[in-house]
Design an enzyme around this catalytic site. Structure first.
Site, short mmCIF file in Angstrom:
data_model
loop_
_atom_site.label_atom_id
_atom_site.label_comp_id
_atom_site.label_asym_id
_atom_site.label_seq_id
_atom_site.Cartn_x
_atom_site.Cartn_y
_atom_site.Cartn_z
N LYS A 53 0.83 -1.20 0.00
CA LYS A 53 0.00 0.00 0.00
C LYS A 53 0.87 1.25 0.00
O LYS A 53 0.59 2.23 -0.70
CB LYS A 53 -0.94 -0.01 1.21
CG LYS A 53 -2.03 -1.06 1.09
CD LYS A 53 -2.74 -1.38 2.38
CE LYS A 53 -3.64 -2.59 2.18
NZ LYS A 53 -4.22 -3.11 3.43
N GLN A 97 -4.84 -1.64 9.69
CA GLN A 97 -4.58 -2.97 9.14
C GLN A 97 -5.04 -4.04 10.13
O GLN A 97 -4.64 -4.03 11.30
CB GLN A 97 -3.07 -3.11 8.85
CG GLN A 97 -2.68 -4.39 8.15
CD GLN A 97 -3.20 -4.49 6.72
OE1 GLN A 97 -3.14 -3.54 5.95
NE2 GLN A 97 -3.74 -5.65 6.36
N ASP A 120 -11.30 2.53 3.86
CA ASP A 120 -11.43 1.08 3.81
C ASP A 120 -12.91 0.67 3.88
O ASP A 120 -13.24 -0.50 3.69
CB ASP A 120 -10.68 0.47 5.00
CG ASP A 120 -9.87 -0.75 4.61
OD1 ASP A 120 -9.82 -1.05 3.41
OD2 ASP A 120 -9.29 -1.38 5.50
#
Ligand code: NDP
Length: 283
Positions: A53, A97, A120
């Protein structure tokens, strides 16, 4: 007949070209899009995902404000870090994450991310907005899956889409997004009776279980659009939910593993981040 391969790497590169232009336009106005990926601990798979990322941010000119936090951080400290990012004007997108180290409450931590920075699409608010058909950030893997379906050129409207897997990060949001596209949607899971009977009805089949080669040739309607979001290991190789040779014979279009939903998930994260920056700056 052999399926047309839906090349996620190629599509992701095309998306990046468009995003680079958008980032340049933002930078010309003095705005540098910023993404903060928060990694708690050093789970090896998560370290690799976070790195990819960050690399995507570098390629596009997005400022990467990664936060590496120790595995023994307290819940209070983690939430404090996330709230600081939430109020930092240089940060347009925040991604926590997952999975978090044991002992930390992921739901409570995610709740610290404001919806306008939830690139997200994991917060309750973003999930509720999707369920209610309201605008908001959608989870990245389903965004990538829908882009791959669009790449096939097959219209979604009125088609029967079957999604196998009902997780909150892939299957369930994907089913709702297909519904938004006016598909008739069937959502399957491990309790579904006679899975093959369901999948054989699919004009569009999305497999997201992580069970290697669960979907075999006889389970695919000839000519269907088949998107394989699964990631599994079989005999030392990375593979997906769809048995590749049978999949290629039966499907009209097939996304490969690797090189399908994976690169498109990262591209979708970058798309959401640039959009967050544009919305923040009222572009
Ligand atoms: P989960 O383990 O959370 O969910 C798996 C789903 O598959 C569950 O809903 C489960 O049903 C269902 N399932 C399992 N076995 C069967 C079966 N035999 N028949 C029908 N359904 C079954 O996984 P995720 O949703 O998080 O991920 C799914 C896959 O996608 C994984 O391989 C993951 O690695 C991959 N992935 C890929 C990403 C990418 O970037 N390409 C990003 C995120 C995920 P039930 O609910 O009943 O248990």
């Amino acid at each position: 007949m052999s399926a047309v391969i839906l090349d996620g790497k190629k599509l992701a590169a095309e998306k990046e070209t468009i995003l680079k232009e958008k980032v340049s336009a933002l930078r010309a106005r003095g705005v540098i899009p910023g993404l903060s990926v928060v990694l708690v601990g050093e789970d090896p798979a998560s370290v690799i995902y976070v790195r990819s990322k960050e690399k995507a941010c570098e390629r596009l000119g997005i400022r990467s404000l990664a936060r590496r936090l120790p595995a023994d951080i307290s819940q209070t400290e983690l939430e404090k870090e996330l709230r600081a990012l939430a109020s930092n004007p240089e940060v347009h997108g925040i991604l926590l994450q997952l999975p978090l180290p044991r002992g930390l409450d992921a739901d409570a931590a995610i709740a610290c991310i404001p919806p306008e920075k939830d690139v997200d699409g994991f917060t309750d608010l973003s999930a509720g907005r999707l369920a209610n058909g309201m605008a908001g950030f959608r989870p990245c893997t389903p965004v990538g899956i829908l882009e791959l379906i669009r790449m096939s050129g097959v219209p979604m409207d009125g088609k029967h889409a079957v999604v196998v897997g009902r997780s909150t990060i892939v299957g369930k949001p994907c089913a709702m997004m297909l519904l938004e596209e006016n598909c008739t949607v069937t959502l399957c899971h491990s309790h579904t009776r006679n899975l093959a009977e369901m999948t054989r009805q699919a004009d569009i089949l999305v497999a997201a279980t992580g069970r290697a080669h669960l979907i075999t040739e006889d389970m695919i309607k000839p000519g269907a659009v088949v998107i394989d979001a699964g990631i599994a290991h079989l005999d030392g190789h990375l593979t997906g939910d769809v048995e590749p040779e049978g999949g290629r014979r039966a499907a009209g279009y097939l996304s490969p593993v690797p090189g399908g939903a994976g690169p498109m998930t990262i591209a979708a994260l970058m798309m959401n981040t640039v959009e967050a920056a544009e919305r923040f700056e009222n572009v």
